[in-house]
Enzyme design. Structure first.
Site, PDB file in Angstrom:
ATOM      1  CE  LYS A   1      -1.413   1.843  -3.438  1.00 53.54           C
ATOM      2  NZ  LYS A   1      -0.931   0.446  -3.625  1.00 53.54           N
TER       3      LYS A   1
ATOM      4  CB  SER B   1      -0.927  -0.031   1.220  1.00 58.37           C
ATOM      5  OG  SER B   1      -1.768   1.094   1.256  1.00 58.37           O
TER       6      SER B   1
ATOM      7  CE1 TYR C   1      -1.011   4.869  -5.741  1.00 61.36           C
ATOM      8  CE2 TYR C   1      -0.787   6.117  -3.704  1.00 61.36           C
ATOM      9  CZ  TYR C   1      -0.378   5.090  -4.527  1.00 61.36           C
ATOM     10  OH  TYR C   1       0.672   4.287  -4.152  1.00 61.36           O
TER      11      TYR C   1
END
Length: 280
Positions: free
Chosen positions: A151, A133, A147
């Site tokens: 994550k 991650s 993004y």
């Protein structure tokens, strides 16, 4: 000697892991978009390295490659979800195609790899899944909203998964590197800038990102070593924060959240059903 399945092995942490593991005598099933990117390693590693062409966003191909890797090696001890795709830009600027690519690569693909490996890991009596991650799985920075969506999503998935599979001897660890010079930053896609988001601190950050000048304070080789050392130690923490910035920024995020949660205690408990009481 252990056997590892690693996605995204052409560069970055995936490449570093593959090189370090082969050098010490381990076996690696390397999943990569371009087979030729692994030619040099294939020449020296022999049968200890098997390379598989894989676009991780192709779910059917993920299933077949994972099955083939287990068949080729007989057992895989560690599955590393490393392949990733970055996008920098304001959330408003992101196209639907860009959003879909981020989610498909960083979230859906990692789920697909884990799901494909789980029946095999259960059948062999255990193993480990390492999900790469980032600090951005626990905190957030302007310009990385899409993004972060992926994550934060994969971290929630892994936390639930860890509890589900622990009885089978399968451990799950989320690796959270900070900003590190691996070539990933330079490879990030960027949204088409709009004037409203081209000024001030955000605009300055965009200019640095476009110029590839956000190198980060961390050492990629040391992050790779820490990942391998964790597996060798037998420890199975849910999260492995790796980065000066990871510790600093995630600590600040946790502290802020705790303050906000404590401040909302009375309001949160005020909506309890009549007679339900409150938690001790």
């Amino acid at each position: 000697m252990q056997t590892w399945f690693i996605t995204g092995t052409s560069s970055g942490f995936g490449r570093g892991l593959t090189e370090r593991l082969l050098a010490r005598g381990d076996r690696v099933a390397a999943a990569v978009r371009r087979l030729e990117s692994m030619d040099e390693l294939r020449e020296t590693a022999g049968d200890r390295l098997r390379v598989y062409a894989l676009d991780v966003t192709d779910g059917a191909r993920v299933d077949s490659v994972v099955d083939q890797a287990f068949a080729d090696f007989g057992r895989i001890d560690v599955v590393v979800n490393n392949a990733g795709y970055g996008l920098f830009g304001a959330i408003e600027e992101a196209s639907r195609d860009q959003i879909a690519q981020v989610i498909a690569t960083n979230l859906t693909a990692s789920i697909d790899v884990a799901r494909a490996a789980l029946p095999r890991l259960r059948a062999q009596g255990g193993g480990r899944i390492m999900q790469v991650s980032s600090a951005g799985g626990q905190t957030a920075y302007p310009g990385f909203g899409i993004y972060h969506a992926a994550k934060w999503g994969i971290e929630g998935f892994c936390e639930a998964l860890a509890a589900e599979v622990a009885p089978f001897g399968i451990a799950v660890t989320i690796v959270e590197p900070g900003m590190t010079p691996t070539g990933f930053s330079a490879a990030k896609d960027m949204t088409q800038a709009t004037p409203a988001y081209s000024q001030g601190q955000f605009g300055a950050g965009r200019a640095l990102m476009a110029a590839g000048e956000l190198a980060g304070p961390n050492d990629a080789a040391k992050i790779v070593s820490a990942m391998i050392d964790l597996v060798d130690s037998g420890r199975t923490p849910l999260r492995l924060p790796l980065g000066v910035d990871t510790y600093r920024d995630v600590h600040a995020a946790y502290t802020r959240r705790m303050h906000e949660l404590e401040a909302s205690k009375d309001l949160a408990e005020s909506v309890a059903a009549t007679g339900a009481g409150t938690a001790p």
